[in-house]
Design an enzyme around this catalytic site. Structure first.
Site, PDB file in Angstrom:
ATOM      1  CE  LYS A   1      -3.456   1.134  13.088  1.00 56.37           C
ATOM      2  NZ  LYS A   1      -4.165   0.748  11.848  1.00 56.37           N
TER       3      LYS A   1
ATOM      4  CG  ASN B   1      -7.482  -4.250   8.443  1.00 56.31           C
ATOM      5  OD1 ASN B   1      -6.982  -3.742   9.436  1.00 56.31           O
ATOM      6  ND2 ASN B   1      -7.694  -5.557   8.357  1.00 56.31           N
TER       7      ASN B   1
ATOM      8  CB  SER C   1      -5.436   1.185  17.089  1.00 57.01           C
ATOM      9  OG  SER C   1      -5.049   0.680  18.358  1.00 57.01           O
TER      10      SER C   1
ATOM     11  CB  ALA D   1       2.507   8.783  15.940  1.00 58.12           C
TER      12      ALA D   1
ATOM     13  CE1 TYR E   1      -0.662  -0.667  14.871  1.00 61.88           C
ATOM     14  CE2 TYR E   1      -1.674   0.085  16.907  1.00 61.88           C
ATOM     15  CZ  TYR E   1      -1.744  -0.644  15.740  1.00 61.88           C
ATOM     16  OH  TYR E   1      -2.886  -1.349  15.435  1.00 61.88           O
TER      17      TYR E   1
ATOM     18  CB  VAL F   1      -0.962   0.027   1.200  1.00 61.59           C
ATOM     19  CG1 VAL F   1      -1.994  -1.077   1.095  1.00 61.59           C
ATOM     20  CG2 VAL F   1      -0.199  -0.050   2.524  1.00 61.59           C
TER      21      VAL F   1
END
Length: 230
Positions: free
Chosen positions: A139, A64, A122, A137, A135, A38
């Site tokens: 999300k 996702n 999250s 930051a 992670y 992605v």
């Protein structure tokens, strides 16, 4: 689940083996698979164009994508920071942008569409996470992407929402669901259990569907009550 509801899905993943297993299970009448990252903007544009030419249109996106590279702040390398930001934040933006452009083109030629994008965030993006500042930051950034896109694209008939997940029973969370971490994380969940994939899939399908036709720019917590707030 989308296949069960009569939809047709395109899956993009870097793992050819994972995609192959899913394709074997569901069959070509339910899904198309594409191997790639992605973070590859050109691949995403080409995939959306190919899928649209084969299936007629793209009506929804489940954003996702995610990896983890845990480390305490003072020990985190620049590479560990960048990898997570590239996949979990930039990848979400690139995917949303590619699908959104396709939906906008349809709207400009034939009027507002009924498009829905669901970004997967999250609770780490809402309350932080020890050992995962990269992670958290990323999300948190996904929540901002969701709100901005919802405001920009509402006039085209494109809805953009997010789900903020807790601990879901996947390979990525195996460490915190076992051993010394298990009781600590379970103790933070009022419903007293970790989420199953189905717990997540059904709310996502709701947001994709016409049943959520007047909902946009929202963050739905799917976490057993681990995060409760305004």
């Amino acid at each position: 689940m989308i296949a069960d509801l009569g939809g047709y899905a395109a899956l993009i993943d870097v793992g050819a083996d994972n995609l192959g297993a899913i394709a074997d299970e569901l069959g070509p009448e339910a899904i198309s698979t594409y191997v790639g990252s992605v973070t590859d903007v050109n691949l995403l544009a080409e995939t959306i164009a190919q899928f649209a030419s084969e299936r007629g249109a793209t009506d929804g996106l489940i954003n996702n994508t995610g990896i983890i590279r845990p480390a305490m702040i003072h020990k985190m390398t620049a590479d560990d920071w960048q990898q997570v930001i590239d996949v979990n934040l930039n990848g979400v933006f690139y995917s949303l942008q590619a699908v959104g452009r396709h939906m906008m083109e349809r709207a400009e030629s034939s009027g507002p569409v009924s498009g829905s994008i669901v970004n997967v965030s999250s609770i780490a993006g809402r309350r932080g996470a020890i050992g995962q500042i990269n992670y958290g930051a990323a999300k948190s950034g996904v929540l901002g992407i969701t709100m901005s896109a919802a405001k920009e694209w509402a006039r085209y008939g494109i809805r953009v929402n997010s789900v903020a997940l807790g601990v879901v029973e996947t390979d990525m969370t195996e460490t915190i669901r076992s051993g010394k971490f298990c009781d600590r994380y379970l103790g933070q969940i009022p419903l007293g259990r970790f989420s199953t994939p189905r717990d997540v899939v059904e709310p996502v399908c709701f947001l994709l569907s016409d049943a959520a036709g007047y909902i946009t720019g929202q963050h739905l917590s799917v976490d057993g009550g681990a995060y409760i707030g305004f």
